[in-house]
Design a protein around this motif. Structure first.
Motif, PDB file in Angstrom:
ATOM      1  N   GLY A 145      52.664  46.682  15.102  1.00 42.76           N
ATOM      2  CA  GLY A 145      52.008  47.790  14.427  1.00 42.76           C
ATOM      3  C   GLY A 145      50.982  48.540  15.250  1.00 42.76           C
ATOM      4  O   GLY A 145      50.308  49.434  14.745  1.00 42.76           O
ATOM      5  N   VAL A 146      50.855  48.206  16.534  1.00 38.21           N
ATOM      6  CA  VAL A 146      49.866  48.840  17.409  1.00 38.21           C
ATOM      7  C   VAL A 146      50.591  49.621  18.501  1.00 38.21           C
ATOM      8  O   VAL A 146      51.504  49.101  19.141  1.00 38.21           O
ATOM      9  CB  VAL A 146      48.949  47.773  18.053  1.00 38.21           C
ATOM     10  CG1 VAL A 146      47.974  48.402  19.028  1.00 38.21           C
ATOM     11  CG2 VAL A 146      48.215  46.991  16.977  1.00 38.21           C
ATOM     12  N   VAL A 147      50.170  50.864  18.728  1.00 33.68           N
ATOM     13  CA  VAL A 147      50.737  51.664  19.814  1.00 33.68           C
ATOM     14  C   VAL A 147      50.229  51.108  21.135  1.00 33.68           C
ATOM     15  O   VAL A 147      49.019  51.026  21.359  1.00 33.68           O
ATOM     16  CB  VAL A 147      50.352  53.147  19.674  1.00 33.68           C
ATOM     17  CG1 VAL A 147      50.856  53.949  20.869  1.00 33.68           C
ATOM     18  CG2 VAL A 147      50.889  53.726  18.367  1.00 33.68           C
ATOM     19  N   ILE A 148      51.159  50.706  22.005  1.00 33.65           N
ATOM     20  CA  ILE A 148      50.775  50.116  23.300  1.00 33.65           C
ATOM     21  C   ILE A 148      51.269  50.945  24.480  1.00 33.65           C
ATOM     22  O   ILE A 148      50.973  50.628  25.624  1.00 33.65           O
ATOM     23  CB  ILE A 148      51.283  48.667  23.426  1.00 33.65           C
ATOM     24  CG1 ILE A 148      52.803  48.606  23.277  1.00 33.65           C
ATOM     25  CG2 ILE A 148      50.576  47.768  22.417  1.00 33.65           C
ATOM     26  CD1 ILE A 148      53.391  47.255  23.610  1.00 33.65           C
ATOM     27  N   GLY A 149      52.012  51.997  24.202  1.00 32.68           N
ATOM     28  CA  GLY A 149      52.493  52.884  25.256  1.00 32.68           C
ATOM     29  C   GLY A 149      52.914  54.203  24.645  1.00 32.68           C
ATOM     30  O   GLY A 149      53.524  54.230  23.584  1.00 32.68           O
TER      31      GLY A 149
ATOM     32  N   ALA B 228      53.179  50.328  28.324  1.00 28.64           N
ATOM     33  CA  ALA B 228      53.245  49.121  27.485  1.00 28.64           C
ATOM     34  C   ALA B 228      53.222  47.862  28.338  1.00 28.64           C
ATOM     35  O   ALA B 228      52.540  46.884  28.002  1.00 28.64           O
ATOM     36  CB  ALA B 228      54.510  49.154  26.628  1.00 28.64           C
ATOM     37  N   ALA B 229      53.955  47.862  29.446  1.00 33.23           N
ATOM     38  CA  ALA B 229      53.973  46.701  30.337  1.00 33.23           C
ATOM     39  C   ALA B 229      52.586  46.436  30.908  1.00 33.23           C
ATOM     40  O   ALA B 229      52.148  45.281  30.998  1.00 33.23           O
ATOM     41  CB  ALA B 229      54.988  46.907  31.461  1.00 33.23           C
ATOM     42  N   ASN B 230      51.883  47.489  31.285  1.00 35.54           N
ATOM     43  CA  ASN B 230      50.511  47.332  31.784  1.00 35.54           C
ATOM     44  C   ASN B 230      49.603  46.771  30.698  1.00 35.54           C
ATOM     45  O   ASN B 230      48.767  45.910  30.959  1.00 35.54           O
ATOM     46  CB  ASN B 230      49.961  48.660  32.301  1.00 35.54           C
ATOM     47  CG  ASN B 230      50.559  49.039  33.633  1.00 35.54           C
ATOM     48  OD1 ASN B 230      50.938  48.184  34.429  1.00 35.54           O
ATOM     49  ND2 ASN B 230      50.663  50.326  33.885  1.00 35.54           N
ATOM     50  N   HIS B 231      49.776  47.258  29.483  1.00 36.13           N
ATOM     51  CA  HIS B 231      48.967  46.788  28.357  1.00 36.13           C
ATOM     52  C   HIS B 231      49.216  45.305  28.068  1.00 36.13           C
ATOM     53  O   HIS B 231      48.272  44.546  27.856  1.00 36.13           O
ATOM     54  CB  HIS B 231      49.272  47.625  27.111  1.00 36.13           C
ATOM     55  CG  HIS B 231      48.596  47.147  25.874  1.00 36.13           C
ATOM     56  ND1 HIS B 231      47.307  47.500  25.566  1.00 36.13           N
ATOM     57  CD2 HIS B 231      49.027  46.336  24.874  1.00 36.13           C
ATOM     58  CE1 HIS B 231      46.967  46.916  24.427  1.00 36.13           C
ATOM     59  NE2 HIS B 231      47.984  46.220  23.978  1.00 36.13           N
ATOM     60  N   MET B 232      50.491  44.907  28.078  1.00 36.96           N
ATOM     61  CA  MET B 232      50.854  43.529  27.726  1.00 36.96           C
ATOM     62  C   MET B 232      50.782  42.567  28.905  1.00 36.96           C
ATOM     63  O   MET B 232      50.767  41.354  28.717  1.00 36.96           O
ATOM     64  CB  MET B 232      52.273  43.485  27.140  1.00 36.96           C
ATOM     65  CG  MET B 232      52.391  44.222  25.828  1.00 36.96           C
ATOM     66  SD  MET B 232      53.976  43.994  24.967  1.00 36.96           S
ATOM     67  CE  MET B 232      55.177  43.978  26.250  1.00 36.96           C
ATOM     68  N   GLY B 233      50.832  43.097  30.121  1.00 36.99           N
ATOM     69  CA  GLY B 233      50.833  42.237  31.295  1.00 36.99           C
ATOM     70  C   GLY B 233      52.193  41.621  31.586  1.00 36.99           C
ATOM     71  O   GLY B 233      52.288  40.622  32.291  1.00 36.99           O
ATOM     72  N   THR B 234      53.247  42.222  31.066  1.00 34.89           N
ATOM     73  CA  THR B 234      54.610  41.739  31.293  1.00 34.89           C
ATOM     74  C   THR B 234      55.595  42.891  31.100  1.00 34.89           C
ATOM     75  O   THR B 234      55.305  43.850  30.387  1.00 34.89           O
ATOM     76  CB  THR B 234      54.975  40.593  30.316  1.00 34.89           C
ATOM     77  OG1 THR B 234      56.317  40.164  30.585  1.00 34.89           O
ATOM     78  CG2 THR B 234      54.885  41.023  28.860  1.00 34.89           C
TER      79      THR B 234
END
Length: 121
Positions: A5-9, A33-39
């Protein structure tokens, strides 16, 4: 790109403004999104896009385990659905789901407006 439910990219296409041949909106949103999640593993993530994605973007979404793609515009009946073809080709139908035609009328209007602006230059 959304996860839990959260915008990550989020991105729009930037290939023309920056002379970036891979600056497609989907690629840039996945990078953010990958930068935000670290994967790079996008399991549990959903991509919301206004139209069908090109082969490069589709393959990137599928290869990185994106769980859901929600598109506003459905592919034309006489055109191939590149995303579905790549999902089938890579055997990822059990993992990457696709929903098309969500808010179709609104999406089509926005797309047509953007095309008018782009063509007016």
């Amino acid at each position: 790109m959304v996860r839990d439910g959260v915008v990550i990219g989020r991105s729009g296409a930037r290939k023309d403004s920056r002379k970036n041949p891979i600056g497609h909106a989907e690629i840039l949103a996945i990078l953010e999104a990958a930068n935000h999640m670290g994967t790079a593993d996008m399991t549990g993530c959903a991509m919301y896009t206004n139209q069908g994605s090109c082969a490069m973007c589709s393959a990137t979404m599928v290869a990185n385990n994106l769980s859901l793609v929600v598109r506003g515009i459905r592919p034309a009946p006489n055109e191939p659905d590149v995303l579905v073809q790549i999902i089938d080709l890579l055997g990822r139908g059990q993992h990457t789901k696709v929903m098309s035609g969500v808010l179709f009328d609104e999406t089509l209007r926005q797309y047509e407006e953007a095309e008018k602006v782009r063509l007016a230059g």
